[in-house]
Design a protein around this motif. Structure first.
Motif, PDB file in Angstrom:
ATOM      1  N   THR A 344       0.827  -1.207   0.000  1.00  0.00           N
ATOM      2  CA  THR A 344       0.000   0.000   0.000  1.00  0.00           C
ATOM      3  C   THR A 344       0.864   1.261   0.000  1.00  0.00           C
ATOM      4  N   LEU A 345       1.920   1.237   0.806  1.00  0.00           N
ATOM      5  CA  LEU A 345       2.812   2.398   0.883  1.00  0.00           C
ATOM      6  C   LEU A 345       3.547   2.601  -0.442  1.00  0.00           C
ATOM      7  N   ALA A 346       4.038   1.528  -1.027  1.00  0.00           N
ATOM      8  CA  ALA A 346       4.784   1.634  -2.285  1.00  0.00           C
ATOM      9  C   ALA A 346       3.903   2.197  -3.403  1.00  0.00           C
ATOM     10  N   LEU A 347       2.670   1.680  -3.502  1.00  0.00           N
ATOM     11  CA  LEU A 347       1.766   2.154  -4.552  1.00  0.00           C
ATOM     12  C   LEU A 347       1.321   3.587  -4.304  1.00  0.00           C
ATOM     13  N   SER A 348       1.169   3.970  -3.030  1.00  0.00           N
ATOM     14  CA  SER A 348       0.800   5.339  -2.699  1.00  0.00           C
ATOM     15  C   SER A 348       1.896   6.314  -3.132  1.00  0.00           C
ATOM     16  N   LEU A 349       3.128   5.957  -2.875  1.00  0.00           N
ATOM     17  CA  LEU A 349       4.255   6.796  -3.302  1.00  0.00           C
ATOM     18  C   LEU A 349       4.314   6.876  -4.833  1.00  0.00           C
ATOM     19  N   PHE A 350       4.102   5.746  -5.481  1.00  0.00           N
ATOM     20  CA  PHE A 350       4.120   5.720  -6.950  1.00  0.00           C
ATOM     21  C   PHE A 350       3.063   6.669  -7.513  1.00  0.00           C
ATOM     22  N   ASP A 351       1.833   6.583  -6.965  1.00  0.00           N
ATOM     23  CA  ASP A 351       0.731   7.393  -7.485  1.00  0.00           C
ATOM     24  C   ASP A 351       0.955   8.885  -7.220  1.00  0.00           C
ATOM     25  N   GLN A 352       1.454   9.213  -6.034  1.00  0.00           N
ATOM     26  CA  GLN A 352       1.649  10.621  -5.698  1.00  0.00           C
ATOM     27  C   GLN A 352       2.795  11.268  -6.484  1.00  0.00           C
ATOM     28  N   LEU A 353       3.772  10.452  -6.879  1.00  0.00           N
ATOM     29  CA  LEU A 353       4.947  10.972  -7.579  1.00  0.00           C
ATOM     30  C   LEU A 353       4.906  10.712  -9.083  1.00  0.00           C
ATOM     31  N   LYS A 354       3.747  10.324  -9.575  1.00  0.00           N
ATOM     32  CA  LYS A 354       3.658   9.927 -10.985  1.00  0.00           C
ATOM     33  C   LYS A 354       4.054  11.060 -11.929  1.00  0.00           C
ATOM     34  N   ARG A 355       3.706  12.295 -11.554  1.00  0.00           N
ATOM     35  CA  ARG A 355       4.039  13.433 -12.418  1.00  0.00           C
ATOM     36  C   ARG A 355       5.551  13.561 -12.563  1.00  0.00           C
ATOM     37  N   SER A 356       6.287  13.156 -11.554  1.00  0.00           N
ATOM     38  CA  SER A 356       7.747  13.277 -11.592  1.00  0.00           C
ATOM     39  C   SER A 356       8.397  12.100 -12.326  1.00  0.00           C
ATOM     40  N   HIS A 357       7.924  10.870 -12.042  1.00  0.00           N
ATOM     41  CA  HIS A 357       8.625   9.718 -12.624  1.00  0.00           C
ATOM     42  C   HIS A 357       8.026   9.240 -13.943  1.00  0.00           C
ATOM     43  N   GLY A 358       6.775   9.572 -14.237  1.00  0.00           N
ATOM     44  CA  GLY A 358       6.174   9.205 -15.518  1.00  0.00           C
ATOM     45  C   GLY A 358       6.039   7.717 -15.743  1.00  0.00           C
ATOM     46  N   GLY A 359       5.916   6.925 -14.659  1.00  0.00           N
ATOM     47  CA  GLY A 359       5.810   5.469 -14.783  1.00  0.00           C
ATOM     48  C   GLY A 359       4.514   5.031 -15.449  1.00  0.00           C
ATOM     49  N   THR A 360       4.558   3.855 -16.067  1.00  0.00           N
ATOM     50  CA  THR A 360       3.397   3.304 -16.774  1.00  0.00           C
ATOM     51  C   THR A 360       2.593   2.381 -15.863  1.00  0.00           C
ATOM     52  N   ARG A 361       1.436   1.915 -16.376  1.00  0.00           N
ATOM     53  CA  ARG A 361       0.611   0.970 -15.630  1.00  0.00           C
ATOM     54  C   ARG A 361       1.392  -0.328 -15.375  1.00  0.00           C
ATOM     55  N   ARG A 362       2.196  -0.731 -16.380  1.00  0.00           N
ATOM     56  CA  ARG A 362       3.016  -1.933 -16.224  1.00  0.00           C
ATOM     57  C   ARG A 362       4.047  -1.742 -15.121  1.00  0.00           C
ATOM     58  N   ASP A 363       4.657  -0.564 -15.061  1.00  0.00           N
ATOM     59  CA  ASP A 363       5.620  -0.277 -13.992  1.00  0.00           C
ATOM     60  C   ASP A 363       4.956  -0.400 -12.619  1.00  0.00           C
ATOM     61  N   ARG A 364       3.736   0.093 -12.527  1.00  0.00           N
ATOM     62  CA  ARG A 364       3.012   0.038 -11.251  1.00  0.00           C
ATOM     63  C   ARG A 364       2.739  -1.415 -10.851  1.00  0.00           C
TER      64      ARG A 364
END
Length: 391
Positions: A344-364
């Motif tokens: 939950t923590l990892a995905l929360s960080l991913f979602d909140q920082l998406k504008r910075s890292h530009g990760g894809t759905r596959r990355d998530r």
């Protein structure tokens, strides 16, 4: 708990596995064994099963019967493929097995053989569109898969054992023999799988020949892991290996790194069958599957008996990655509360920082899997588990 034994009796070898299904529905491989029996040796001339192969098969089955009793196997599913299917004495052999061992073996059609091989692949390799082949001793099953569904499937009656016999490819081979064999194999493809020509799709290979080719490629490139499943052989390296194989004699092939000595006499025919298929389909790389017919037999039984996630019943896993992680966590009895918190923590960080890292759905999705598995290294060494988990 249930133990399911699966026997796959082919033209070249006989395989025996035992799968354990726990009370929480997790499953894992508990035991496996393979023996070379060469049932199909000489069948292209006689039309009958090889007598020595018959006795070797019966000896193996007596051992497997004893092992099933010792391991308290609750269900046995046994199938036989091309050799027993095509031999004039195949039916009598299957009856003899039942009388002497009590094991009932189903002789399956080429179409069903291809379907079970497809189930073994589609449930363990995350590809959606591909050409699949399963090369045995007396036949090669070729299937076309679109959007994870099998749309074409044909059993072509050419295999590593029968082609070796027909063109005398066991020891030193001449360029003329190679050329005749290649022409014969291509004509079979043109006649029986015209829909496969020029598809330019990924090619997934099943069977002992392609697994041996993968081990040879790993030995030549000093690959660090011994895992074969999902290993990719680039077309260029495959062609280099193919050339070295067809130019060698039996004694030199036995010294080739990665090549099993018991398959050294069959590898020329097997390599020709695969190389011709690659040329015919326009495939660029070979994805090697360590899972095949016997795994398909299990997935068909498990899916219809137990189902996958959310009560889904059926032989095809909806999401290979999620199911494999889910099964691992159940079988390993992990601390789910802790793992869920990390996830939950990892995905929360991913979602909140998406504008910075530009990760894809596959990355998530991969991050989620990494979170579930971040403690898996503890099964190797608790004090150094982070490095083992990362590896």
């Amino acid at each position: 708990m249930e133990r399911v034994a699966i026997i796959d009796m082919g033209s070249n070898s006989i395989r025996f596995i035992v799968m354990q299904v726990a009370d929480n529905k997790s499953y894992h491989l508990e035991y496996q064994q393979k023996e070379a029996i060469r049932l199909g040796r000489g069948m292209s001339e006689t039309g009958k099963l090889n007598p020595e192969g018959v006795e070797r098969a019966l000896a193996c089955l007596h051992v497997y019967k004893h092992m099933m009793e010792v391991m308290q196997v609750t269900k046995c599913i046994a199938v036989a493929t091309a050799a027993a299917r095509n031999a004039s004495d195949g039916e009598a052999f299957i009856e003899r097995i039942k009388q002497e061992t009590g094991i009932e073996i189903e002789v399956i059609s080429g179409e069903r053989e291809a379907y079970l091989g497809y189930l073994g692949v589609v449930n363990t390799i995350d590809e959606r569109n591909y050409v699949q082949f399963d090369l045995g001793g007396a036949s090669i099953e070729v299937s076309l898969v679109r959007d994870r569904k099998i749309v074409e499937s044909v059993s072509v009656p050419i295999g590593a054992v029968t082609v070796t016999d027909a063109f005398n490819l066991g020891d030193k081979v001449t360029p003329a023999a190679i050329e005749r064999c290649c022409e014969f194999v291509r004509r079979k493809y043109e006649e029986m799988i015209p829909w496969a020509e020029g598809l330019n799709l990924p090619v997934i290979g099943v069977g002992g020949t392609v697994r041996n080719l993968a081990k040879m490629d790993q030995a030549q490139t000093n690959y660090q892991l011994s895992r074969i499943h999902n290993y990719i052989i680039p077309r260029r390296r495959f062609e280099e290996t193919y050339t070295s194989i067809i130019k060698s004699n039996l004694s030199s092939r036995k010294r080739m790194k990665g090549l099993s000595s018991e398959r050294a006499d069959l590898i020329v025919a097997g390599a020709i069958i695969i190389n011709t298929l690659m040329e015919f389909t326009g495939g660029q790389n070979i994805i090697v599957s360590g899972c095949g017919l016997r795994d398909g037999v299990f997935f068909e039984y498990y899916g219809e008996t137990y189902g996958y996630g959310d009560g889904y019943k059926g032989p095809i896993i909806p999401d290979v990655l999620q199911e494999s992680v889910h099964n691992y966590l159940l079988s390993a009895d992990r601390r789910m509360e802790h793992l869920e918190r990390v996830r939950t923590l990892a995905l929360s960080l991913f979602d909140q920082l998406k504008r910075s890292h530009g990760g894809t759905r596959r990355d998530r999705s991969l991050l989620e899997v990494a979170a579930w598995l971040h403690d898996s290294g503890k099964v190797v060494n608790y004090y150094d588990h982070a490095r083992h988990s990362a590896f």
